[in-house]
Write a protein that holds these residues in place. Structure first.
Motif, PDB file in Angstrom:
ATOM      1  N   ILE A  81     -14.827 -20.488  45.919  1.00  0.00           N
ATOM      2  CA  ILE A  81     -14.180 -21.026  47.129  1.00  0.00           C
ATOM      3  C   ILE A  81     -15.178 -21.846  47.948  1.00  0.00           C
ATOM      4  O   ILE A  81     -14.888 -22.977  48.348  1.00  0.00           O
ATOM      5  N   PHE A  99     -15.121 -26.051  48.985  1.00  0.00           N
ATOM      6  CA  PHE A  99     -14.927 -26.542  50.352  1.00  0.00           C
ATOM      7  C   PHE A  99     -16.204 -27.017  51.042  1.00  0.00           C
ATOM      8  O   PHE A  99     -16.163 -27.422  52.198  1.00  0.00           O
ATOM      9  N   GLU A 146     -19.322 -19.698  54.946  1.00  0.00           N
ATOM     10  CA  GLU A 146     -19.359 -18.335  55.481  1.00  0.00           C
ATOM     11  C   GLU A 146     -17.960 -17.879  55.910  1.00  0.00           C
ATOM     12  O   GLU A 146     -17.543 -16.756  55.631  1.00  0.00           O
ATOM     13  N   LEU A 147     -17.266 -18.788  56.585  1.00  0.00           N
ATOM     14  CA  LEU A 147     -15.943 -18.466  57.116  1.00  0.00           C
ATOM     15  C   LEU A 147     -14.963 -18.070  56.009  1.00  0.00           C
ATOM     16  O   LEU A 147     -14.124 -17.190  56.185  1.00  0.00           O
ATOM     17  N   ARG A 148     -15.085 -18.735  54.852  1.00  0.00           N
ATOM     18  CA  ARG A 148     -14.105 -18.501  53.793  1.00  0.00           C
ATOM     19  C   ARG A 148     -14.651 -17.704  52.613  1.00  0.00           C
ATOM     20  O   ARG A 148     -13.975 -17.550  51.607  1.00  0.00           O
ATOM     21  N   CYS A 149     -15.873 -17.210  52.724  1.00  0.00           N
ATOM     22  CA  CYS A 149     -16.374 -16.384  51.611  1.00  0.00           C
ATOM     23  C   CYS A 149     -15.771 -14.994  51.725  1.00  0.00           C
ATOM     24  O   CYS A 149     -16.036 -14.265  52.682  1.00  0.00           O
ATOM     25  N   PRO A 150     -14.955 -14.571  50.752  1.00  0.00           N
ATOM     26  CA  PRO A 150     -14.303 -13.265  50.859  1.00  0.00           C
ATOM     27  C   PRO A 150     -15.285 -12.109  50.683  1.00  0.00           C
ATOM     28  O   PRO A 150     -14.952 -10.962  50.960  1.00  0.00           O
ATOM     29  N   ASP A 151     -16.502 -12.436  50.211  1.00  0.00           N
ATOM     30  CA  ASP A 151     -17.438 -11.373  49.864  1.00  0.00           C
ATOM     31  C   ASP A 151     -18.676 -11.311  50.748  1.00  0.00           C
ATOM     32  O   ASP A 151     -19.596 -10.557  50.466  1.00  0.00           O
ATOM     33  N   PHE A 152     -18.688 -12.116  51.808  1.00  0.00           N
ATOM     34  CA  PHE A 152     -19.805 -12.132  52.776  1.00  0.00           C
ATOM     35  C   PHE A 152     -21.142 -12.432  52.082  1.00  0.00           C
ATOM     36  O   PHE A 152     -22.186 -11.942  52.489  1.00  0.00           O
ATOM     37  N   TYR A 172     -24.036 -17.152  54.163  1.00  0.00           N
ATOM     38  CA  TYR A 172     -23.938 -17.127  55.623  1.00  0.00           C
ATOM     39  C   TYR A 172     -25.074 -17.887  56.269  1.00  0.00           C
ATOM     40  O   TYR A 172     -26.112 -18.131  55.650  1.00  0.00           O
ATOM     41  N   HIS A 222     -17.260  -4.948  48.586  1.00  0.00           N
ATOM     42  CA  HIS A 222     -15.953  -4.287  48.501  1.00  0.00           C
ATOM     43  C   HIS A 222     -15.363  -4.360  47.089  1.00  0.00           C
ATOM     44  O   HIS A 222     -15.895  -5.052  46.217  1.00  0.00           O
ATOM     45  N   ILE A 230     -11.650 -12.427  53.638  1.00  0.00           N
ATOM     46  CA  ILE A 230     -11.677 -13.453  54.696  1.00  0.00           C
ATOM     47  C   ILE A 230     -10.978 -12.926  55.954  1.00  0.00           C
ATOM     48  O   ILE A 230     -11.465 -13.100  57.071  1.00  0.00           O
TER      49      ILE A 230
END
Lengths: 70, 275, 378
Positions: free
Chosen positions: A21, A25, A53-59, A62, B19, B29
């Motif tokens: 992702i 982007f 960072e905003l759209r990374c589902p896994d943190f 950043y 997770h 997100i």
């Protein structure tokens, strides 16, 4: 948001699941997947927009404040 | 050395991460958005209580460093109602999924809305039952595939926002994981509403819903969210033919109505203040 | 001398009064005959003592909110009858695994299904034991008078708090709706047990499911402990663990906290059991007919003893086994077609003859029916 000058892009490959992702982007196209994990190709070109960072589902990517990094 | 942003370190149980969600699952997100909204609002984390039911989305509270309760399928709002009424000082947040909130938990959703109890519900809508392997849910579009809809779904969908509004929720909004910043703002506004709030966060499930319905990879599904949605304010200025088939996002309800716990406490005060 | 506090009271009312005496501050429920008065009286009384009442959208939600109230630190109760008890089972299992103290009152009526809403029954006895899926610890108490309803409601709260577990209070429609004179004890005479809570110093190290303790300490949400609760098998901190060893340790502790304290939990009364030819075992509203018939039999010179069960679960196996060795016959009288009977037969059947006086047509078992059965058996 933090002052852009004082932040730098960090990645955590251990948490990255290689979804792609952030790669799709990144407005300056400096991200890629290397062996299914996030890799920054040219950190100098990073505009520190924070979209990854905003759209990374896994943190796993950043912007970190410089003071914190020291 | 840090392994995550301050936001993550401050609001998550670091030893529980990463997770369990699949690569490209949008849930992370929204979970991050909830944490950021809480942090932006400066809530005391000791007084924040996050409650969930069963399903992929409902694993979120286990990662979040607050008072957290992972309950039974569909029942999160009923547990949350007990917690909130027993201690109204707590900021109660419910995290649920499309199946959890609108199928097995549909009755609790409409009644919590009717009461206007001060609970913020964030529904992670990925249009499928993910945890059990891709069965159609009340938000799987008509004609699409699920493992229990092998010839196309003959059911119709719920419009979660209209359902919540009709039932009496005083804050209702819809956002997507593509529009993450706007979604976060919706969550902030929902948290600040003194009453029952519903935020529908459209998520993506590349593993089941996406694969089954040839929606492409995670990034393609994200782009699809951009292409198939329209902001409410933008849509209002467009002719009907330009908005047809688009999912409208934005804030639908934001109003002030008497809140359940406050109303109940007026009754309690009648007796306790006389003493 | 303070004047005695004597009242004419219904069983359901005595249940609420007992609950308030025990410290109930939260009630969540759903209307169902014949338990509704418990909700009605709670709605009236709780706000007057700073407590909270809520009528939920269904039975399932009533159970869920009760658990939520307890997690927020309040002593919580719900009340229902058979059909609602069925619906509540899912979250009852949740409360058992997550060790949430609360009291569930089941005012039993005729079943199955909608059955006989206004008629008595004792047919939820096995449901109390096995109604929810999975192995789990069960405490179920059953009173046979209005005063006993008051006392056992307090006891139910005390057990719930002491053992961090849901406790069933099994009334039947006879007891729930009967009115009787009751002397309310002075609060100073009532022993109240409150859950053991962690102290401030434990905030960083708090284990909500500490296996070194038989009954772990319980913090409330909002007190600064930020713990996690899940219905999945969990480790000592409450986090999900899909692990056989963790499961085994957790399961043996939650079963053990009840099994290791049977002498504290098992309550019963015995009448004429020193020298008997026949022992009648019964409980709840049925005991009243049994005692009446037994007294009559005693007057007629027949050696008929009575074992009145107050703790249905855990099963009073030890004492029933002992008594079964001193008697030729045991008769089990209950308003169902044989539920507790099979459990009695399991432990006593090898020592004596066990028979059943069961009835499930909505009428109570009468003293005459017990007398006739005594004559038949003896």
């Amino acid at each position: 948001m933090s002052d852009k000058k004082n932040v730098s892009l960090k990645t955590n490959r251990a948490w990255c699941k290689g979804c792609g992702i952030c790669v799709a982007f990144c407005p300056v196209k400096i991200l890629e997947l290397k062996k299914d994990k996030i890799h920054v190709t040219d950190i100098e070109k990073c505009i520190k927009c924070g979209l990854c960072e905003l759209r990374c589902p896994d943190f796993a990517i950043y912007l970190e404040e410089e003071e914190n990094a020291q | 050395m840090a392994v995550a942003s301050k936001l993550i370190e401050n609001n998550f149980r670091m030893n529980r991460l990463p997770h369990i969600w699949c690569p490209g699952c949008g849930h992370g997100i929204i979970m991050r958005g909830i944490a950021e909204a809480i942090e932006n609002l400066g809530y005391d984390k000791q007084k924040v209580c996050i409650i969930s039911g069963i399903g992929c989305s409902s694993r979120a509270p286990g990662y979040m460093d607050f008072n957290t309760l992972h309950t039974t399928h569909g029942r999160a709002l009923a547990f949350a109602t007990g917690v909130k009424l027993a201690n109204p000082e707590l900021k109660v947040i419910v995290i649920s999924g499309d199946g959890d909130a609108t199928a097995i938990g549909g009755n609790h959703l409409i009644h919590a809305a009717r009461r206007n109890i001060d609970i913020t519900t964030i529904i992670f809508n990925n249009n499928i039952y993910g945890m059990t392997g891709g069965q159609y849910s009340p938000t799987t579009p008509h004609g699409e595939l699920g493992t229990t809809a092998p010839y196309g779904n003959v059911d119709n969908v719920f419009d979660i926002c209209r359902l919540a509004e009709g039932a009496g929720a005083t804050y209702v909004a819809r956002g997507t994981v593509y529009h993450a910043k706007q979604l976060e703002k919706n969550i902030e506004n929902a948290l600040e509403n003194k009453g029952f709030s519903v935020v529908e966060g459209i998520s993506i499930c590349p593993t089941y819903y996406g694969r089954k319905n040839r929606k492409g990879n995670a990034a393609e599904m994200m782009i699809n969210l951009k292409d198939t949605t329209l902001d409410k304010k933008v849509a209002a200025k467009l002719p009907p033919e330009k908005t047809e088939g688009k999912l409208i996002i934005g804030e639908f309800v934001n109003k002030i109505q008497p809140e359940f716990c406050e109303e109940y406490h007026k009754v309690v005060d009648k007796f306790t203040k006389e003493d | 001398m303070p004047s005695k506090n004597v009242k004419l009271m219904q069983g359901n009312e005595a249940c609420v009064e007992g609950a308030l005496a025990a410290g109930m501050k939260f009630f969540a429920g759903y209307p169902i005959t014949p338990s509704t008065e418990i909700a009605e009286i709670s709605a009236q009384r709780l706000p007057r003592v700073g407590g909270k009442f809520i009528q939920m959208e269904d039975e399932i939600a009533g159970m869920a909110a009760t658990i939520g109230g307890s997690l927020a630190g309040l002593k919580s109760m719900t009340a229902t009858s058979g059909p609602g008890f069925s619906l509540k089972q899912e979250n009852i299992g949740y409360a058992m695994l997550t060790e949430i103290p609360c009291v569930i009152v089941d005012v039993q009526r005729g079943g199955p299904s909608t059955g006989l809403p206004t008629a008595p029954s004792q047919s939820d006895v096995m449901q109390a034991k096995w109604g929810t899926h999975g192995d789990h610890p069960v405490i179920a108490l059953t009173p046979s008078s209005i005063r006993e309803t008051y006392d056992l409601t307090i006891q139910a709260f005390n057990f719930a708090e002491k053992y961090r577990t849901p406790v069933f209070l099994m009334l039947d429609e006879i007891i729930g709706h009967m009115r009787e004179k009751i002397e309310i004890p002075d609060p100073s005479e009532i022993e109240i047990f409150d859950r053991v809570t962690p102290d401030e110093s434990e905030k960083e190290s708090y284990k909500a499911y500490d296996n070194n303790l038989e009954v772990p300490k319980m913090a409330a949400f909002g007190e600064g402990f930020r713990f996690h609760v899940t219905g999945l098998m969990h480790d000592e901190f409450g986090f999900p663990k899909n692990d056989t060893t963790v499961t085994e340790v957790l399961m043996s502790r939650i079963m053990g906290k009840i099994e290791n304290n049977l002498d504290d939990i098992i309550l019963y009364d015995e009448y004429y059991t020193e020298d008997m030819d026949l022992l009648i075992l019964s409980y709840g509203g049925t005991v009243r007919s049994v005692l009446s018939a037994a007294r009559e039999a005693q007057r007629a010179g027949k050696k008929v003893g009575v074992f009145k069960v107050k703790t249905l679960w855990p099963f009073p196996e030890k004492r029933i086994t002992e008594l079964s060795k001193t008697v030729n016959k045991i008769l089990v009288a209950e308003m169902n077609l044989g539920q507790y009977f099979y459990e009695v037969d399991r432990v006593a059947g090898k020592n004596c003859e066990v028979s059943l006086l069961g009835k499930a047509n909505g009428e109570p078992i009468t003293p005459t029916e017990v007398r006739n059965k005594i004559e038949e058996v003896l």
